[in-house]
Write a protein that holds these residues in place. Structure first.
Motif, mmCIF file in Angstrom:
data_model
loop_
_atom_site.group_PDB
_atom_site.id
_atom_site.type_symbol
_atom_site.label_atom_id
_atom_site.label_comp_id
_atom_site.label_asym_id
_atom_site.label_seq_id
_atom_site.Cartn_x
_atom_site.Cartn_y
_atom_site.Cartn_z
ATOM 1 N N GLY A 228 49.818 78.205 48.840
ATOM 2 C CA GLY A 228 49.948 78.519 47.419
ATOM 3 C C GLY A 228 50.062 77.247 46.573
ATOM 4 O O GLY A 228 49.497 77.163 45.476
ATOM 5 N N ASP A 229 50.786 76.271 47.100
ATOM 6 C CA ASP A 229 50.947 74.989 46.382
ATOM 7 C C ASP A 229 49.598 74.284 46.256
ATOM 8 O O ASP A 229 49.252 73.743 45.195
ATOM 9 C CB ASP A 229 51.909 74.066 47.140
ATOM 10 N N LEU A 230 48.838 74.286 47.344
ATOM 11 C CA LEU A 230 47.524 73.643 47.319
ATOM 12 C C LEU A 230 46.590 74.391 46.367
ATOM 13 O O LEU A 230 45.856 73.775 45.583
ATOM 14 C CB LEU A 230 46.941 73.608 48.741
ATOM 15 N N PHE A 231 46.651 75.721 46.406
ATOM 16 C CA PHE A 231 45.797 76.510 45.513
ATOM 17 C C PHE A 231 46.077 76.171 44.049
ATOM 18 O O PHE A 231 45.142 75.966 43.263
ATOM 19 C CB PHE A 231 45.993 78.019 45.751
ATOM 20 N N ALA A 232 47.346 76.118 43.666
ATOM 21 C CA ALA A 232 47.687 75.865 42.260
ATOM 22 C C ALA A 232 47.139 74.512 41.800
ATOM 23 O O ALA A 232 46.587 74.394 40.701
ATOM 24 C CB ALA A 232 49.203 75.926 42.065
ATOM 25 N N ALA A 233 47.271 73.499 42.660
ATOM 26 C CA ALA A 233 46.789 72.160 42.291
ATOM 27 C C ALA A 233 45.265 72.146 42.164
ATOM 28 O O ALA A 233 44.704 71.605 41.197
ATOM 29 C CB ALA A 233 47.239 71.137 43.337
ATOM 30 N N LEU A 234 44.588 72.765 43.143
ATOM 31 C CA LEU A 234 43.121 72.781 43.098
ATOM 32 C C LEU A 234 42.630 73.571 41.887
ATOM 33 O O LEU A 234 41.674 73.173 41.209
ATOM 34 C CB LEU A 234 42.555 73.390 44.389
ATOM 35 N N LEU A 235 43.296 74.681 41.619
ATOM 36 C CA LEU A 235 42.879 75.489 40.469
ATOM 37 C C LEU A 235 43.029 74.705 39.171
ATOM 38 O O LEU A 235 42.141 74.713 38.314
ATOM 39 C CB LEU A 235 43.699 76.774 40.400
ATOM 40 N N LEU A 236 44.164 74.021 39.019
ATOM 41 C CA LEU A 236 44.367 73.220 37.807
ATOM 42 C C LEU A 236 43.210 72.227 37.643
ATOM 43 O O LEU A 236 42.615 72.117 36.568
ATOM 44 C CB LEU A 236 45.717 72.490 37.887
ATOM 45 N N ALA A 237 42.896 71.532 38.733
ATOM 46 C CA ALA A 237 41.843 70.509 38.656
ATOM 47 C C ALA A 237 40.488 71.132 38.323
ATOM 48 O O ALA A 237 39.764 70.640 37.446
ATOM 49 C CB ALA A 237 41.755 69.757 39.982
#
Ligand code: ADP
Ligand code: MG
Ligand code: MG
Length: 299
Positions: A228-237
């Motif tokens: 979930g943490d990785l998803f949030a960062a990738l989505l932001l980018a």
């Protein structure tokens, strides 16, 4: 100007959760990141044991004051993940207000980390505070199914109910809501993601209409920490790179994430995926971010 993200999340010395899952992907996707550590632990809390210290609201306020005094609080994005205490959550709300004073177009990507698979892993009062005080500040909200249910107070058993939950959350503030993983009855081999946006903005900041999408993802029969943490960062980018195309941003974020999971599974092997969670097994299952740098950039 270069996008600048203030990312308030956990730090682990070894392994990949929280900011350890966010800083590197954001950087390789071209965003400048200023991390604040909400905790500093030896390793993630799924290991048999962890040691370390947690950050409180006063400590966050001190950092914010220092940044502001040096005119460094002019970020384009705020990203928050696991926040363990009420005092820190209150300080986040104030930090967001301070940041909006300097950057009126601030995008706040909020991962309301409350629990997973039917279980709360924070205090009930923290969940209530998220619903009351944080959701209204967020631009983009990325709960998993359990978190979306907790925030809206109802169960989600169908795509229709997922969209209704997104609408309830839109009504409280966030223009974009992504339920990152749902289990739908009759489809045990899939994870379903539902994304909904109202007023997506184009590069010039003009408002568009509404979009909703869902995505069916093959479920790997194992539990991973930090997804979930990785998803949030990738989505932001990817939302930064494709501001008017939520489906594109979601596809790229999920594509990078699935590449990391595939490499993680390949590295740790079937035996470790099924094994009891000893420290050794936990270490083997850490996400393989660095090895997938190329796929994160070009999923
Ligand atoms: P959290 O860690 O916050 O509960 P999710 O479980 O929703 O977050 O995971 C975020 C994303 O990670 C999902 O959208 C999915 O793409 C991917 N993911 C997580 N677990 C798995 C799994 N077992 N198999 C395939 N993809 C997964
Ligand atoms: Mg999950
Ligand atoms: Mg999560």
């Amino acid at each position: 100007p270069l996008p600048r993200v203030l990312s308030v999340q956990s730090h682990v010395v070894h392994g990949y959760v929280g900011n350890k899952c966010a800083v590197f992907p954001l950087q390789v996707l071209g965003l400048e990141v200023d991390p604040i550590y909400s905790v500093q632990f030896s390793n993630h809390t799924g290991y048999p044991l962890f040691k370390g210290a947690v950050f409180d609201g006063e400590q966050l306020r001190a950092l914010a004051a220092g940044l502001e005094a040096n005119k460094l609080l002019n970020h384009t994005h705020l990203l928050t993940g696991y926040i363990g205490s009420l005092s820190l959550l209150e300080a986040i709300a104030d930090l967001c207000a301070m940041m909006k004073k300097h950057s009126p177009h601030l995008t706040y990507v909020c991962d309301p980390v409350l629990g997973d698979e039917g279980r709360l892993y924070v205090a009930r009062e923290l969940a209530d505070a998220y619903a009351a005080h944080i959701v209204p500040l967020a631009s983009v909200l990325v709960p998993n199914q359990f978190e979306a249910e907790t925030l809206t107070g109802g169960s989600i058993g169908s795509l229709q109910e997922a969209l209704e939950a997104c609408d309830k959350l839109h009504a409280r503030g966030p223009h974009t809501v992504i339920i990152t993983s749902m289990g739908l009855p009759g489809d045990p081999d899939a994870i379903t993601l539902v994304a909904s946006t109202r007023q997506p903005q184009d590069a010039g900041g003009r408002l568009g209409g509404a979009q909703a999408m869902c995505m069916r993802i093959d479920r790997i029969k194992a539990y991973f920490t930090g997804t979930g943490d990785l998803f949030a960062a990738l989505l932001l980018a990817w939302m930064h790179h494709h501001p008017a195309d939520l489906a594109m941003a979601v596809e790229k974020a999920v594509g990078g994430l699935q590449a990391v999971l595939a490499e993680t599974v390949r590295h740790c092997g079937a035996a470790a995926l099924a094994a009891e969670r000893t420290a050794e097994v936990c270490a083997l299952r850490e996400l393989r971010l660095i090895q997938c740098q190329g796929q994160l950039q070009d999923p």
